[in-house]
Design an enzyme around this catalytic site. Structure first.
Site, PDB file in Angstrom:
ATOM      1  N   CYS A 107      46.988  44.482  32.013  1.00  0.00           N
ATOM      2  CA  CYS A 107      47.344  45.368  33.119  1.00  0.00           C
ATOM      3  C   CYS A 107      46.570  46.682  33.049  1.00  0.00           C
ATOM      4  O   CYS A 107      46.920  47.573  32.260  1.00  0.00           O
ATOM      5  CB  CYS A 107      48.855  45.637  33.091  1.00  0.00           C
TER       6      CYS A 107
ATOM      7  N   CYS B  90      48.603  49.812  33.985  1.00  0.00           N
ATOM      8  CA  CYS B  90      49.501  50.323  32.945  1.00  0.00           C
ATOM      9  C   CYS B  90      48.713  50.983  31.808  1.00  0.00           C
ATOM     10  O   CYS B  90      49.113  52.038  31.315  1.00  0.00           O
ATOM     11  CB  CYS B  90      50.339  49.192  32.337  1.00  0.00           C
ATOM     12  N   ASP B  91      47.631  50.373  31.380  1.00  0.00           N
ATOM     13  CA  ASP B  91      46.985  50.801  30.126  1.00  0.00           C
ATOM     14  C   ASP B  91      45.659  51.532  30.299  1.00  0.00           C
ATOM     15  O   ASP B  91      45.128  52.054  29.316  1.00  0.00           O
ATOM     16  CB  ASP B  91      46.768  49.571  29.226  1.00  0.00           C
TER      17      ASP B  91
END
Ligand code: NAP
Length: 305
Positions: A132, A135-136
């Site tokens: 992701c 997200c990261d």
């Protein structure tokens, strides 16, 4: 007692819920992780009608949740691990031991990222291996990262990562992308993205965290190592149907087969969104299928009461 239970609070589950709750049908959505599903993996959704400047996946998810709750729908956290049939009732079993009963069940469990299946992937998940970019991505400011895949998701992730990373290697096993043309144009003109065609990942290496990947050049039969700090694997999705303990018809990959009313082969069980076998996997199509499932779920309830 809820007449209808929906498993999954992604765009299709929320849309089905909004349709039913608005018609005053008691409806419960059970969600394992976060409300919004795979919408949360998308930074900006640009083709959802009504938002000429686009909308973030997070915002759209929040709006849908609010709309569902406003009509009286309920959401519960839970990991469904079994379904049983008892007369006309559907029994939903949750991992914590709870057992719920309903007349209509809508499966909207979506899909999850596929694994690459190479050495080091499991070991370094969360330590440089990610599924992701939204997200990261911020963890990789001014670092070298790689994205694997040639579909819409991989190209979107590569573009997103250029906001943070110094260089983004976009590694694809063939020499042309299957992603949409506008995304291809965007990656081609982005100077931070280095496209590596006809290459596959053989291994992910590191000590505490990822340090390099072993890449095979399929055209030249050559193996090389690439220094990177993060690798984002974006090689497609698999349907979340493992929990289904009843005999629902699926295709060979596990996607649920439905008709145009979103009915499965079991009366009173519907499915919609990314978990079904279909041609186009988009937020807007998931919403549309959710509404159709809601409409025919209501008709089914009318027929049994
Ligand atoms: P996808 O379209 O299935 O693409 C998966 C990519 O990963 C393909 O390029 C495939 O290569 C590659 N791949 C698969 N297994 C691999 C392996 N073991 N090793 C190396 N590469 C591998 O998946 P997706 O991009 O996640 O998209 C899923 C669906 O969501 C699609 O229908 C897509 O259109 C939709 N989507 C749409 C948008 C948008 O409209 N903006 C955004 C995201 C997703 P090959 O090409 O060689 O098969």
């Amino acid at each position: 007692m809820f007449k209808t239970i929906i498993i999954g609070a992604g765009p299709s589950g929320l849309s089905a819920g909004i349709f039913l709750a608005r018609d005053k049908i008691p409806v419960l959505i059970i969600e394992k992780f976060a409300v919004g599903g795979n919408m949360l993996l998308t930074e900006k959704i640009e083709n959802y009608p009504g938002f000429p400047n686009g909308i973030t996946g997070y915002e759209l998810a929040k709006n849908m949740e609010e709309q569902f709750l406003k009509f009286g729908g309920k959401i519960k956290e839970g990991d469904v691990n079994g379904i049983e049939l008892k007369d006309n009732k559907k029994i939903v079993k949750i991992k914590n031991g709870e057992i719920l009963e309903c007349d209509v069940l809508i499966i909207a469990t979506g899909s999850s990222r596929k694994k690459l299946g190479v050495k080091g992937e499991e070991e370094f998940t969360g330590k440089g291996v990610s599924y992701c970019a939204i997200c990261d991505g911020p963890f990789y400011k001014e670092k070298e990262v790689a994205v694997v895949g040639g579909g819409d998701s991989a190209l979107e992730e590569a573009i997103h990562l250029t906001k943070f990373a110094k260089t983004v290697y976009l590694i694809h096993r063939r020499d042309n992308f299957r992603a949409k043309k506008y995304l291809q144009d965007e990656v081609m003109k982005n100077e931070k993205i280095k496209i590596l065609f006809s290459k596959t990942i053989k291994e992910i290496k590191g000590k505490e965290t990822v340090e390099k990947i072993v890449v095979e050049d399929l055209k030249q039969n050559k193996i090389e190592e690439l220094n990177i700090r993060g690798i984002f694997i974006s090689v497609g999705f698999k349907p979340n149907t493992d929990f289904l303990s009843i005999d629902i018809k699926k295709d060979e990959e596990g996607f649920i087969i439905v008709n145009e009313k979103m009915e499965t082969n079991i009366p009173g069980i519907f499915a919609c969104g990314d978990v079904i076998k279909k041609q186009l996997y988009q937020v807007i199509t998931a919403c549309s299928e959710g509404i159709i499932a809601g409409y025919f779920a209501e008709k089914y309830l009318d027929s049994i009461f």
